[in-house]
Design a protein around this motif. Structure first.
Motif, PDB file in Angstrom:
ATOM      1  N   UNK A 222       0.847  -1.198   0.000  1.00  0.00           N
ATOM      2  CA  UNK A 222       0.000   0.000   0.000  1.00  0.00           C
ATOM      3  C   UNK A 222       0.876   1.239   0.000  1.00  0.00           C
ATOM      4  N   UNK A 223       1.043   1.843  -1.155  1.00  0.00           N
ATOM      5  CA  UNK A 223       1.938   2.996  -1.298  1.00  0.00           C
ATOM      6  C   UNK A 223       1.226   4.340  -1.199  1.00  0.00           C
ATOM      7  N   UNK A 224      -0.065   4.389  -1.458  1.00  0.00           N
ATOM      8  CA  UNK A 224      -0.743   5.677  -1.464  1.00  0.00           C
ATOM      9  C   UNK A 224      -2.196   5.592  -1.040  1.00  0.00           C
ATOM     10  N   UNK A 225      -2.752   6.763  -0.692  1.00  0.00           N
ATOM     11  CA  UNK A 225      -4.172   6.909  -0.371  1.00  0.00           C
ATOM     12  C   UNK A 225      -4.675   8.094  -1.185  1.00  0.00           C
ATOM     13  N   UNK A 226      -5.716   7.908  -1.986  1.00  0.00           N
ATOM     14  CA  UNK A 226      -6.205   9.019  -2.806  1.00  0.00           C
ATOM     15  C   UNK A 226      -6.626  10.169  -1.909  1.00  0.00           C
ATOM     16  N   UNK A 227      -6.143  11.359  -2.224  1.00  0.00           N
ATOM     17  CA  UNK A 227      -6.415  12.520  -1.383  1.00  0.00           C
ATOM     18  C   UNK A 227      -7.294  13.549  -2.094  1.00  0.00           C
ATOM     19  N   UNK A 228      -6.833  14.094  -3.207  1.00  0.00           N
ATOM     20  CA  UNK A 228      -7.639  15.109  -3.893  1.00  0.00           C
ATOM     21  C   UNK A 228      -7.297  15.171  -5.369  1.00  0.00           C
ATOM     22  N   UNK A 229      -8.169  15.859  -6.094  1.00  0.00           N
ATOM     23  CA  UNK A 229      -7.972  16.049  -7.520  1.00  0.00           C
ATOM     24  C   UNK A 229      -8.732  17.282  -7.953  1.00  0.00           C
ATOM     25  N   UNK A 230      -8.798  17.493  -9.249  1.00  0.00           N
ATOM     26  CA  UNK A 230      -9.532  18.638  -9.768  1.00  0.00           C
ATOM     27  C   UNK A 230     -11.033  18.400  -9.680  1.00  0.00           C
ATOM     28  N   UNK A 231     -11.760  19.481  -9.548  1.00  0.00           N
ATOM     29  CA  UNK A 231     -13.206  19.383  -9.335  1.00  0.00           C
ATOM     30  C   UNK A 231     -13.914  18.653 -10.457  1.00  0.00           C
ATOM     31  N   UNK A 232     -13.419  18.783 -11.680  1.00  0.00           N
ATOM     32  CA  UNK A 232     -14.078  18.125 -12.809  1.00  0.00           C
ATOM     33  C   UNK A 232     -13.725  16.655 -12.922  1.00  0.00           C
ATOM     34  N   UNK A 233     -12.881  16.168 -12.007  1.00  0.00           N
ATOM     35  CA  UNK A 233     -12.553  14.743 -11.986  1.00  0.00           C
ATOM     36  C   UNK A 233     -11.451  14.320 -12.927  1.00  0.00           C
ATOM     37  N   UNK A 234     -10.887  15.248 -13.692  1.00  0.00           N
ATOM     38  CA  UNK A 234      -9.846  14.875 -14.647  1.00  0.00           C
ATOM     39  C   UNK A 234      -8.498  14.683 -13.940  1.00  0.00           C
ATOM     40  N   UNK A 235      -7.647  13.827 -14.491  1.00  0.00           N
ATOM     41  CA  UNK A 235      -6.348  13.561 -13.889  1.00  0.00           C
ATOM     42  C   UNK A 235      -5.369  14.697 -14.166  1.00  0.00           C
ATOM     43  N   UNK A 236      -4.191  14.685 -13.540  1.00  0.00           N
ATOM     44  CA  UNK A 236      -3.779  13.694 -12.534  1.00  0.00           C
ATOM     45  C   UNK A 236      -4.442  13.946 -11.197  1.00  0.00           C
ATOM     46  N   UNK A 237      -4.259  12.984 -10.270  1.00  0.00           N
ATOM     47  CA  UNK A 237      -4.775  13.118  -8.923  1.00  0.00           C
ATOM     48  C   UNK A 237      -3.638  12.964  -7.933  1.00  0.00           C
ATOM     49  N   UNK A 238      -3.887  13.436  -6.730  1.00  0.00           N
ATOM     50  CA  UNK A 238      -2.862  13.398  -5.694  1.00  0.00           C
ATOM     51  C   UNK A 238      -3.221  12.356  -4.642  1.00  0.00           C
ATOM     52  N   UNK A 239      -2.253  11.524  -4.326  1.00  0.00           N
ATOM     53  CA  UNK A 239      -2.398  10.511  -3.283  1.00  0.00           C
ATOM     54  C   UNK A 239      -1.492  10.884  -2.112  1.00  0.00           C
ATOM     55  N   UNK A 240      -1.927  10.589  -0.906  1.00  0.00           N
ATOM     56  CA  UNK A 240      -1.049  10.705   0.254  1.00  0.00           C
ATOM     57  C   UNK A 240       0.000   9.603   0.160  1.00  0.00           C
ATOM     58  N   UNK A 241       1.270   9.958   0.296  1.00  0.00           N
ATOM     59  CA  UNK A 241       2.352   8.980   0.181  1.00  0.00           C
ATOM     60  C   UNK A 241       2.517   8.267   1.531  1.00  0.00           C
ATOM     61  N   UNK A 242       2.130   7.005   1.598  1.00  0.00           N
ATOM     62  CA  UNK A 242       2.133   6.268   2.864  1.00  0.00           C
ATOM     63  C   UNK A 242       3.524   6.179   3.474  1.00  0.00           C
ATOM     64  N   UNK A 243       4.546   6.014   2.651  1.00  0.00           N
ATOM     65  CA  UNK A 243       5.905   5.838   3.177  1.00  0.00           C
ATOM     66  C   UNK A 243       6.392   7.052   3.964  1.00  0.00           C
ATOM     67  N   UNK A 244       5.772   8.220   3.727  1.00  0.00           N
ATOM     68  CA  UNK A 244       6.161   9.418   4.456  1.00  0.00           C
ATOM     69  C   UNK A 244       5.591   9.482   5.866  1.00  0.00           C
ATOM     70  N   UNK A 245       4.740   8.505   6.202  1.00  0.00           N
ATOM     71  CA  UNK A 245       4.057   8.525   7.504  1.00  0.00           C
ATOM     72  C   UNK A 245       4.245   7.242   8.309  1.00  0.00           C
TER      73      UNK A 245
END
Length: 270
Positions: A222-245
């Motif tokens: 498990x490397x990431x957790x989806x966090x946020x993206x653009x309102x229209x749903x288009x990519x790219x998206x940002x994931x929380x990087x698990x290894x940093x925590x």
């Protein structure tokens, strides 16, 4: 031909009115170009049912220890019940385990405006029974990064179309590409992407894919957790990087006197 599905997972895997903030939106359950997952091939997946003042909402998460589920901090609202071992969340499957949550532990420095530190541990009220359909997923080593170009995967339940409120009861999955930090840093609508050691840029801008709440799985980790993206749903998206925590995650679980985690997972684990 692969089934082309836009899956808005409940929390992250279910896009609800008001889930968006400004130019950004939490892409609750959103998968495009996805397909139905093999039943119970992802035994770490958790379906979170949340009773809020707005009614019942949902999120995704993943089992990291018999009594801990990891998810996003923006799913903290409401009373949460965790469903494990589910393939079809609307059926009473013999594999399912429903567990209440004893404690919600959002990261103490979570910022709902900048989306920084968007992760949360859920301590379960009782231990999950580990089976072929319910199992933990390994966490990465602290500080370990995933190379751009790596192909990972996400899964979840949710809406099958942006134009419909109908959700999918069955777990779907899709492959996603890890992008360079520059891809998100240069995207004007992703101006909050400024701490690459704590965030991951995911999804080919040429394709509309994404997810939130559940894990971004790379090489069975498990490397990431989806966090946020653009309102229209288009990519790219940002994931929380698990290894940093990892230090915070391990310290928090130890502090609550949890039993030892299981680092190994069954052969069916993606």
């Amino acid at each position: 031909m692969q089934l082309q599905i836009l899956l808005l997972l409940p929390m992250a895997f279910l896009l609800s009115p008001g889930a968006q903030a400004g130019e950004y939106g939490w892409q609750w359950e959103e998968i495009i170009g996805g397909w139905v997952a093999k039943p119970h091939s992802r035994p770490y997946m958790a379906y979170l049912k949340r009773k809020t003042c707005k009614g019942e909402e949902t999120c995704g998460g993943f089992l990291v220890q018999e009594d801990f589920v990891l998810t996003a901090a923006h799913c903290a609202d409401g009373d949460i019940t965790v469903l494990l071992g589910a393939h079809n969340v609307r059926r009473d499957e013999e594999t399912q385990q429903q567990v209440s949550v004893r404690r919600k532990i959002p990261h103490p420095r979570y910022n709902e405006t900048s989306f920084e530190n968007d992760l949360m541990l859920l301590q379960l009220a009782e231990l999950a029974e580990l089976t072929d359909a319910v199992y933990t997923i390994p966490l990465p080593q602290a500080g370990r990064t995933v190379d751009p170009g790596s192909v990972c995967s996400v899964a979840g339940w949710g809406r099958t179309s942006l134009n419909s409120m109908r959700t999918s009861n069955i777990l779907h999955e899709v492959d996603l590409e890890v992008m360079s930090d520059k891809t998100c840093q240069e995207d004007g609508l992703l101006q909050h992407y400024y701490k690459p050691l704590k965030m991951m840029c995911v999804g080919d801008p040429a394709e509309d894919k994404g997810d939130s709440g559940g894990p971004l799985v790379c090489d069975r980790t498990a490397q990431g957790i989806v966090s946020f993206g653009k309102r229209n749903g288009s990519p790219p998206r940002v994931f929380t990087r698990v290894s940093g925590y990892i230090p915070w995650i391990k310290k928090t679980m130890r502090g609550l006197n949890s039993p030892g985690s299981h680092a190994e997972s069954p052969a069916s684990l993606h």
